[in-house]
Scaffold this active site. Structure first.
Site, short mmCIF file in Angstrom:
data_model
loop_
_atom_site.label_atom_id
_atom_site.label_comp_id
_atom_site.label_asym_id
_atom_site.label_seq_id
_atom_site.Cartn_x
_atom_site.Cartn_y
_atom_site.Cartn_z
N GLN A 203 -38.01 -71.46 29.00
CA GLN A 203 -36.85 -70.65 28.64
C GLN A 203 -36.82 -69.36 29.46
O GLN A 203 -35.84 -68.63 29.41
CB GLN A 203 -36.88 -70.29 27.15
CG GLN A 203 -36.90 -71.49 26.22
CD GLN A 203 -37.02 -71.07 24.78
OE1 GLN A 203 -36.11 -70.49 24.20
NE2 GLN A 203 -38.17 -71.35 24.18
N HIS A 234 -32.82 -71.87 31.26
CA HIS A 234 -31.87 -70.76 31.25
C HIS A 234 -31.69 -70.12 32.62
O HIS A 234 -31.28 -68.97 32.72
CB HIS A 234 -32.32 -69.70 30.22
CG HIS A 234 -32.39 -70.23 28.83
ND1 HIS A 234 -33.24 -69.74 27.87
CD2 HIS A 234 -31.71 -71.25 28.22
CE1 HIS A 234 -33.09 -70.40 26.74
NE2 HIS A 234 -32.16 -71.33 26.93
N GLY A 330 -45.42 -69.82 22.97
CA GLY A 330 -44.78 -68.56 23.31
C GLY A 330 -43.34 -68.45 22.89
O GLY A 330 -42.58 -67.66 23.45
#
Length: 395
Positions: A203, A234, A330
């Site tokens: 991400q 992303h 994470g």
């Protein structure tokens, strides 16, 4: 002689015998990694307690030669009860109820052959790149704009918001290009070098994964099965894209107006479009307009420009029966489509014939009740602590 043998076998030596070779430390200096403090790992102590000729570390091979060996290897891993918790902050103490959990974590990280990782901002904070949602250190809290600062409908609504967005992008770009990879990134590269890392869905937009020599390829090939290891869900901060001609260029912070760079533009124009317009004007052709550029990141209320290709990769991995380990690390899975990706893949690893994969959730804080409800009993282990510590688990 008999009594001497009895005494030596009844006690566990404080140090390994001379015949046991010490494990060589990984050479992390080649990639400028700042390694963590060396720690005595629990699985090392366990190996000293029960040492057999067949379990010698130097005889271990990450490459399986047959499906029969693979079944035998998976059978040697004692799976904990669902949602078991392991704290990575327990070193150097050994808690009786965590011995088996440490051994399990060590086994799956070293023996699983097709690993998928879904990573969030938590893997990069060690490199000095802040995440978005932390209360005190997150980017949203510092800029006091919440997620509106990453909303396509908001960042260009007025000059003040655009200026804040530009400053955020320049700051992130500066931190990203100067950051060194972390021990966890080194772990990813090690798994990729061993041909055991099937995919990394990240991400993060910092592009730290592209600094890893065995992971760096990001060009998505549409040929089924011939996909890159790294999938940037992303986008990334290192490039800019024109909204008209889709031309990709390296990010140039000098072109964006900020409080420290008043000569830049709030919304820079595309240099390729400008050049084309100049040529068309000289040739007497009508104008087609000039596009604007911004970093190649996917904002809220925006469709990913490679969304269809990424969906193909996700569908391919979800149906792939060879995947045997999913690591969610994470991230607190606050983005709906990322949570759905993890949920579907975890469900796929746990259902159907021969689907006995492993799923672990790694975070520095416990998962929310929403996450527990999402996965139900598909999480084999919840690992609480700094994900950088996992680097020490790889042989």
């Amino acid at each position: 002689m008999a009594s001497s043998t009895s005494n030596s076998s009844s006690t566990v030596p404080l140090t390994p015998p001379n015949t046991l070779k010490r494990k060589q430390q990984h050479n992390v200096e080649s990639l400028n990694v700042s390694p963590l403090k060396p720690k005595l790992l629990l699985h090392d102590l366990l190996q000293y307690e029960k040492l057999t000729p067949t379990s010698s570390p130097e005889k271990k091979s990450h490459k399986l030669t047959s499906s029969k060996n693979k079944r035998k290897l998976n059978g040697s891993i004692r799976r904990p009860i669902p949602n078991s918790t392991l704290s990575l902050d327990c070193y150097p103490m050994i808690k009786p109820n965590e011995k088996s959990h440490n051994k399990y974590l060590h086994c799956i990280l070293n023996e699983c052959q097709n690993i998928v990782v879904v990573a969030g901002a938590g893997i990069s904070t060690y490199a000095g790149i802040p995440d978005f949602r932390s209360k005190n250190s997150g980017l949203y809290s510092k800029n006091k704009c919440n997620k509106s600062l990453m909303d396509l409908n908001m960042i260009y609504s007025n000059e003040s918001m655009t200026l804040k967005f530009n400053e955020l992008m320049v700051s992130l770009y500066s931190k990203s290009i100067n950051a060194k990879i972390t021990p966890f990134h080194q772990l990813l590269d090690k798994l990729a070098e061993q041909k055991r890392l099937k995919r990394v869905y990240t991400q993060n937009i910092d592009s730290l994964e592209t600094k890893l020599p065995h992971v760096m390829e990001t060009q998505i090939n549409k040929t089924k099965g011939n996909y890159p290891i790294l999938v940037q869900l992303h986008g990334n901060i290192s490039e800019t894209r024109c909204n008209k001609c889709n031309n990709i260029r390296k990010f140039d912070p000098n072109r964006l107006q900020t409080s420290e760079n008043p000569k830049g533009r709030l919304i820079p124009s595309c240099l390729e479009c400008e050049e084309l317009e100049s040529v068309r004007s000289i040739a007497g052709l009508r104008s087609k307009g000039v596009g604007t550029i911004r970093p190649t990141i996917t904002l809220y209320n925006e469709v990913h420009n490679k969304g269809d290709a990424i969906a193909d990769i996700i569908n391919y991995d979800t149906k792939l029966k060879s995947i045997d380990l999913l690591i969610i690390v994470g991230t607190m899975l606050s983005i709906p489509h990322v949570k759905k990706l993890c949920q579907n893949m975890a469900h796929s690893l746990k259902n159907g014939r021969r689907r006995k994969g492993h799923v672990i959730f790694v975070s520095n804080e416990p998962p929310t009740q929403s996450i527990l409800n999402t996965f139900k009993d598909t999480l084999d282990m919840i690992v609480i602590g700094d994900c950088q510590t996992l680097y020490n688990y790889i042989d």
